[in-house]
Design a protein around this motif. Structure first.
Motif, PDB file in Angstrom:
ATOM      1  N   ASP A   1       6.582  -7.529  -0.270  1.00  0.00           N
ATOM      2  CA  ASP A   1       6.704  -6.957   1.177  1.00  0.00           C
ATOM      3  C   ASP A   1       8.088  -7.183   1.476  1.00  0.00           C
ATOM      4  O   ASP A   1       8.748  -6.458   2.366  1.00  0.00           O
ATOM      5  CB  ASP A   1       5.689  -7.675   1.877  1.00  0.00           C
TER       6      ASP A   1
ATOM      7  N   VAL B   1      10.005  -3.993   3.130  1.00  0.00           N
ATOM      8  CA  VAL B   1      10.550  -4.214   4.614  1.00  0.00           C
ATOM      9  C   VAL B   1      12.010  -4.084   4.546  1.00  0.00           C
ATOM     10  O   VAL B   1      12.660  -3.336   5.372  1.00  0.00           O
ATOM     11  CB  VAL B   1      10.115  -5.568   5.314  1.00  0.00           C
TER      12      VAL B   1
ATOM     13  N   ALA C   1       3.190  -6.218   9.439  1.00  0.00           N
ATOM     14  CA  ALA C   1       4.165  -5.001   8.889  1.00  0.00           C
ATOM     15  C   ALA C   1       3.298  -3.394   8.650  1.00  0.00           C
ATOM     16  O   ALA C   1       3.750  -2.665   9.379  1.00  0.00           O
ATOM     17  CB  ALA C   1       4.983  -5.184   7.845  1.00  0.00           C
TER      18      ALA C   1
ATOM     19  N   VAL D   1       5.372  -0.188   9.926  1.00  0.00           N
ATOM     20  CA  VAL D   1       6.589  -0.328   9.073  1.00  0.00           C
ATOM     21  C   VAL D   1       6.029  -0.250   7.559  1.00  0.00           C
ATOM     22  O   VAL D   1       6.957   0.718   7.063  1.00  0.00           O
ATOM     23  CB  VAL D   1       7.163  -1.804   9.464  1.00  0.00           C
TER      24      VAL D   1
END
Ligand code: FRU
Length: 327
Positions: free
Chosen positions: A199, A203, A235, A240
């Motif tokens: 992640d 991100v 997220a 996102v």
């Protein structure tokens, strides 16, 4: 076992400067503190292979009862693990594997399945007749990077409409991929999806796309699915990430297994933690579940602290009593 009859567990941790590793260490410490006979020692290799070898050597010299290792990379840590075994110390390898099967047991999620899950999610959630993917890999030579890539490609290869148009070699941290990803986007490479092996890198890629104002044209999929404000589940909730694949740290299981190993109980060689896709459909429910677990852990920590305080009070009062009686 040392003089005080404690079970000494030594953990060689690859590093502790990210939330995933911190969470792993915390759940190990909590699990250890619930077994007062356990003396847990954590050594942080700070992402340096030579440091990790040195620290494992120290734990061997210290004759810990059980050694737990999360290797930075597979190959360079293989022989020092063998050395521990030769010294009669059982070794539980967690998260990242060494190169041989020479260890007492392994604990972690199946990273091939993690990669397959990511690919299935991308294929299932897309109706376009062609999907172009950029794959952002974890550190070369670390087994989750190799296995996630392998599983991902196994599924992708079965579908003509899906193509990996570029790959980026990262090192698990977002700083390692942002310039390379920016370069690809500036070169106007066409991309519908980014699959990053964790992640933090996913991100990080999203941040670059947002800088260029194209974050809504690309979907991002990561791995880890940590709870908490900076975690992957949030997220996904924030839009996102399109999805993340849960990769549990297994901290508490590691301590439980170490205890079983110490007690010479029979355990499987491979102890596989379960993984699942987290997307907009289940992000809330997953978040709530993890929040509950975290609350319970906080409560347990408070209770353990309260018990400790009571014990200290008891001992000091007892001493006072002895002194008074002696007078
Ligand atoms: C944490 C981490 C995770 C990843 C794992 C792989 O240090 O980078 O993000 O899933 O290691 O070993």
């Amino acid at each position: 076992e040392n003089e005080e009859g404690k079970i000494r567990i030594g953990f060689s941790q690859a590093m502790t400067n990210d939330d995933w590793r911190r969470s792993m260490n915390n759940s190990m410490k909590l699990q250890a503190s619930m077994n007062p006979e356990i003396d847990l020692q954590i050594k942080d290799a700070n992402y340096d292979v030579l440091t990790q070898i040195k620290q494992i050597d120290e734990l061997i010299a210290d004759s810990v009862d059980v050694l737990i290792v999360s290797p930075i990379q597979s190959k360079p840590i293989t022989s020092v693990v063998q050395k521990a075994l030769n010294a009669g110390i059982p070794v539980l390898v967690v998260d990242r594997k060494t190169e041989s099967q020479q260890y007492t047991a392994y604990l972690g999620a199946d990273n091939i399945e993690v990669g397959r899950n990511a690919a299935k999610e991308i294929i299932a959630s897309n109706i376009k007749d062609s999907i172009r993917i950029i794959e952002i890999k974890g550190l070369v030579g670390s087994s989750p990077a190799e296995e996630r890539g392998m599983g991902f490609n196994q599924i992708i290869d079965q579908f003509k409409k899906v193509q990996i148009t570029a790959t980026i070699e990262g090192n698990w941290e977002k700083e390692s991929i942002q310039n390379k990803f920016r370069q690809l986007l500036n070169d106007e490479i066409k991309v519908d999806y980014v699959f990053a092996h964790n992640d933090r890198m996913a991100v990080g890629a999203w941040e670059v796309a947002r800088e260029l104002g194209i974050e809504n044209e690309i979907s991002f999929v990561g791995v880890d699915g940590l709870a908490g404000t900076n975690g992957g589940i949030q997220a996904v909730k924030d839009g996102v990430l399109k999805a993340t694949v849960l990769y549990p740290t297994g901290g508490d299981e590691a301590i439980k297994l170490a205890l079983k190993i110490f007690n010479k109980e029979a355990i499987p060689k491979n102890n596989i933690l379960s993984t699942t896709i987290i997307n907009e459909l289940n992000a809330d429910i997953m978040n709530n579940q993890f929040e509950k677990i975290n609350e319970q852990q906080d409560q347990m920590e408070e209770q353990l602290a309260a018990i400790k305080k009571q014990e200290e009070l008891y001992y000091s009062q007892n001493n006072l009593l002895k002194i008074t009686m002696a007078l």
